[in-house]
Design a protein around this motif. Sequence first.
Motif, PDB file in Angstrom:
ATOM      1  N   LYS A  64       1.018  -1.016   0.133  1.00 16.67           N
ATOM      2  CA  LYS A  64      -0.215  -0.110  -0.131  1.00 16.67           C
ATOM      3  C   LYS A  64       0.911   1.318   0.030  1.00 16.67           C
ATOM      4  CE  LYS A  64      -3.617  -2.216   2.921  1.00 16.67           C
ATOM      5  NZ  LYS A  64      -3.608  -2.209   4.234  1.00 16.67           N
ATOM      6  N   GLU A  65       0.219   2.228  -0.172  1.00 15.67           N
ATOM      7  CA  GLU A  65       1.000   3.391  -0.093  1.00 15.67           C
ATOM      8  C   GLU A  65       2.011   3.688   1.214  1.00 15.67           C
ATOM      9  OE1 GLU A  65      -0.071   7.848  -2.020  1.00 15.67           O
ATOM     10  OE2 GLU A  65      -1.026   7.676  -0.101  1.00 15.67           O
ATOM     11  N   ILE A  66       3.007   4.331   1.751  1.00 13.87           N
ATOM     12  CA  ILE A  66       3.871   4.154   2.222  1.00 13.87           C
ATOM     13  C   ILE A  66       3.829   6.279   2.842  1.00 13.87           C
ATOM     14  CG2 ILE A  66       5.773   3.835   3.390  1.00 13.87           C
ATOM     15  CD1 ILE A  66       5.294   1.439   2.043  1.00 13.87           C
ATOM     16  N   ALA A  67       4.072   6.780   3.766  1.00 16.05           N
ATOM     17  CA  ALA A  67       4.340   8.089   3.980  1.00 16.05           C
ATOM     18  C   ALA A  67       5.570   7.725   4.920  1.00 16.05           C
ATOM     19  CB  ALA A  67       3.482   8.540   4.379  1.00 16.05           C
ATOM     20  N   ILE A  68       6.889   8.699   4.250  1.00 14.82           N
ATOM     21  CA  ILE A  68       8.371   8.821   5.536  1.00 14.82           C
ATOM     22  C   ILE A  68       8.171   9.962   5.615  1.00 14.82           C
ATOM     23  CG2 ILE A  68      10.064   8.302   5.429  1.00 14.82           C
ATOM     24  CD1 ILE A  68      10.251   5.869   3.508  1.00 14.82           C
ATOM     25  N   ASP A  69       8.620  10.783   7.141  1.00 14.02           N
ATOM     26  CA  ASP A  69       8.415  12.327   7.268  1.00 14.02           C
ATOM     27  C   ASP A  69       9.856  12.214   7.570  1.00 14.02           C
ATOM     28  OD1 ASP A  69       5.329  12.556   7.701  1.00 14.02           O
ATOM     29  OD2 ASP A  69       5.666  12.064   9.468  1.00 14.02           O
ATOM     30  N   VAL A  70      10.527  12.931   6.793  1.00 12.56           N
ATOM     31  CA  VAL A  70      11.660  13.572   6.700  1.00 12.56           C
ATOM     32  C   VAL A  70      11.977  14.533   7.675  1.00 12.56           C
ATOM     33  CG1 VAL A  70      14.224  13.649   5.541  1.00 12.56           C
ATOM     34  CG2 VAL A  70      12.095  12.119   5.140  1.00 12.56           C
ATOM     35  N   GLN A  71      12.366  15.171   8.615  1.00 13.09           N
ATOM     36  CA  GLN A  71      12.010  15.869   9.603  1.00 13.09           C
ATOM     37  C   GLN A  71      13.681  16.808   9.379  1.00 13.09           C
ATOM     38  OE1 GLN A  71       8.869  15.915  11.724  1.00 13.09           O
ATOM     39  NE2 GLN A  71      10.131  14.382  13.094  1.00 13.09           N
ATOM     40  N   ASP A  72      13.382  17.884  10.337  1.00 11.16           N
ATOM     41  CA  ASP A  72      15.233  18.573  10.989  1.00 11.16           C
ATOM     42  C   ASP A  72      16.078  18.663   9.473  1.00 11.16           C
ATOM     43  OD1 ASP A  72      13.405  18.725  13.328  1.00 11.16           O
ATOM     44  OD2 ASP A  72      13.949  16.551  14.131  1.00 11.16           O
ATOM     45  N   LEU A  73      15.972  19.242   8.816  1.00  8.55           N
ATOM     46  CA  LEU A  73      16.752  19.543   7.151  1.00  8.55           C
ATOM     47  C   LEU A  73      17.309  20.676   8.104  1.00  8.55           C
ATOM     48  CD1 LEU A  73      15.325  17.490   4.608  1.00  8.55           C
ATOM     49  CD2 LEU A  73      16.577  16.094   6.084  1.00  8.55           C
ATOM     50  N   THR A  74      18.826  20.665   7.408  1.00  9.14           N
ATOM     51  CA  THR A  74      19.432  22.073   7.119  1.00  9.14           C
ATOM     52  C   THR A  74      20.134  22.714   6.608  1.00  9.14           C
ATOM     53  OG1 THR A  74      20.789  21.327   8.463  1.00  9.14           O
ATOM     54  CG2 THR A  74      18.929  22.606   9.627  1.00  9.14           C
ATOM     55  N   PRO A  75      19.020  22.753   4.878  1.00  5.01           N
ATOM     56  CA  PRO A  75      19.382  23.011   3.631  1.00  5.01           C
ATOM     57  C   PRO A  75      20.139  23.691   3.816  1.00  5.01           C
ATOM     58  CG  PRO A  75      17.215  22.836   3.606  1.00  5.01           C
ATOM     59  CD  PRO A  75      17.677  21.752   4.591  1.00  5.01           C
ATOM     60  N   ARG A 112      10.269  -1.553  10.076  1.00  4.37           N
ATOM     61  CA  ARG A 112       9.004  -2.072  10.826  1.00  4.37           C
ATOM     62  C   ARG A 112       8.454  -1.419  11.419  1.00  4.37           C
ATOM     63  NH1 ARG A 112       7.835  -5.262  15.464  1.00  4.37           N
ATOM     64  NH2 ARG A 112       6.466  -6.989  15.484  1.00  4.37           N
ATOM     65  N   ASP A 113       6.929  -1.127  11.238  1.00  2.00           N
ATOM     66  CA  ASP A 113       5.823  -0.712  11.436  1.00  2.00           C
ATOM     67  C   ASP A 113       6.052  -1.400  13.089  1.00  2.00           C
ATOM     68  OD1 ASP A 113       4.128   1.659  12.563  1.00  2.00           O
ATOM     69  OD2 ASP A 113       2.808  -0.072  11.748  1.00  2.00           O
ATOM     70  N   GLU A 114       6.330  -0.634  14.792  1.00  4.37           N
ATOM     71  CA  GLU A 114       6.145  -1.243  15.593  1.00  4.37           C
ATOM     72  C   GLU A 114       4.141  -1.546  15.865  1.00  4.37           C
ATOM     73  OE1 GLU A 114       8.576  -2.382  17.044  1.00  4.37           O
ATOM     74  OE2 GLU A 114       9.901  -2.008  15.519  1.00  4.37           O
ATOM     75  N   GLU A 115       3.661  -0.629  15.326  1.00  2.00           N
ATOM     76  CA  GLU A 115       2.243  -0.391  16.147  1.00  2.00           C
ATOM     77  C   GLU A 115       1.587  -2.019  15.348  1.00  2.00           C
ATOM     78  OE1 GLU A 115      -1.809   1.919  15.814  1.00  2.00           O
ATOM     79  OE2 GLU A 115      -0.232   2.853  15.139  1.00  2.00           O
ATOM     80  N   SER A 116       1.968  -2.327  13.322  1.00  2.00           N
ATOM     81  CA  SER A 116       1.265  -3.223  13.227  1.00  2.00           C
ATOM     82  C   SER A 116       2.098  -4.220  12.276  1.00  2.00           C
ATOM     83  CB  SER A 116       0.965  -2.705  11.740  1.00  2.00           C
ATOM     84  OG  SER A 116       2.051  -2.595  10.409  1.00  2.00           O
ATOM     85  N   GLY A 117       2.746  -4.268  13.318  1.00  2.00           N
ATOM     86  CA  GLY A 117       4.430  -5.491  12.836  1.00  2.00           C
ATOM     87  C   GLY A 117       4.394  -5.840  11.640  1.00  2.00           C
ATOM     88  N   VAL A 118       3.737  -4.764  10.555  1.00  2.00           N
ATOM     89  CA  VAL A 118       4.112  -4.872   8.843  1.00  2.00           C
ATOM     90  C   VAL A 118       5.703  -3.846   8.508  1.00  2.00           C
ATOM     91  CG1 VAL A 118       3.280  -3.986   6.953  1.00  2.00           C
ATOM     92  CG2 VAL A 118       1.617  -5.118   8.376  1.00  2.00           C
ATOM     93  N   TRP A 119       5.937  -4.328   7.589  1.00  2.00           N
ATOM     94  CA  TRP A 119       7.579  -4.170   6.915  1.00  2.00           C
ATOM     95  C   TRP A 119       7.051  -3.314   5.383  1.00  2.00           C
ATOM     96  CZ3 TRP A 119      12.985  -5.052   9.131  1.00  2.00           C
ATOM     97  CH2 TRP A 119      12.860  -5.564  10.314  1.00  2.00           C
ATOM     98  N   PHE A 120       8.010  -1.877   5.579  1.00  6.00           N
ATOM     99  CA  PHE A 120       7.943  -0.978   5.116  1.00  6.00           C
ATOM    100  C   PHE A 120       9.111  -1.389   3.520  1.00  6.00           C
ATOM    101  CE2 PHE A 120       5.800   2.365   7.801  1.00  6.00           C
ATOM    102  CZ  PHE A 120       4.575   1.810   7.639  1.00  6.00           C
ATOM    103  N   PRO A 121       8.717  -1.976   2.706  1.00  7.39           N
ATOM    104  CA  PRO A 121       9.937  -2.060   2.095  1.00  7.39           C
ATOM    105  C   PRO A 121      10.981  -0.562   1.159  1.00  7.39           C
ATOM    106  CG  PRO A 121       7.964  -2.128   0.403  1.00  7.39           C
ATOM    107  CD  PRO A 121       7.238  -2.352   2.085  1.00  7.39           C
TER     108      PRO A 121
END
Length: 281
Positions: A64-75, A112-121
């Motif tokens: 399924k669609e996966i959302a990844i948060d990338v934070q605290d960048l300082t480009p 691995r998502d700790e809540e569901s136990g499903v892996w994000f490839p």
Amino acid sequence: MSRLGSFFFLILILFFAFSGVFGTIGTGNVGIRTTLGVISPDEIGPGIYMKWPFISKVQEFTAKEIAIDVQDLTPKARDNLSLRDMDITIYYHVAPGGITELQAKYANQSARDEESGVWFPAHGLVSRLVRNAAYEEVSRVDSLILHTKRDEIAAAMHKNVQAQLEANDPKVFSVSRVVIRSVMTDPSIEESIRAAVANQKRLEAMTIQTEIAKREAQIKITEAEGIAKAQAIISGSLTREYLQHEVNQALAKFAEKGSAHTVVIPANMSSTPLINIPSPK
């Protein structure tokens, strides 16, 4: 099979199920089996599957669609000024038939998502690519206008990440969108931005005032030209003969008055004045 045999068979199935012999894969996910350290080339589809305790393990990966948060960048921007903070979310999904190959290729990149136990490839791979894309695309824009270019930067990052994923693993990844959630600049940059905006507003006001002055001046010029043209027309029509005619008409009206005894004759008059002298009573 007798009723008693069916009952014992059901008990056996339940025993295996509760003892961990069977497992399930959720809808929209696939299972990857690893047997004695070797990844099976075939994904396990949604539903029930047989476990082989102590011999193999099955990891459930989402397609399924996966959302990844990338934070605290300082480009750093093009003018070499760094952002204080930049937060991004990237949305992507992986073709179900390509997850096994990805797991074999990027074994340590899944999360691995700790809540569901499903892996994000390829979670780590995509995170790294979007981070690099953020630094690359921000470096193309000056810090003073960066806050106005969020949509353009997000679109460029989307294109950048998709191109790299496609180059390494064709037809496996699909990036849905990239969203820049937050952009916080350095306080000195923010002050410069506010000053630039204020100056821009003043410039716009001055431009409008200048335009108004130009229009008013143009109106006055147009009015003056109209008056000049009217005067030129009048002056052109006042010929010597016409003026003399008007004088004669005025003198005639003056002479018609019974009480008139005096007539003022204009200089250079060429016509004979008309004088009405009352007869003696």
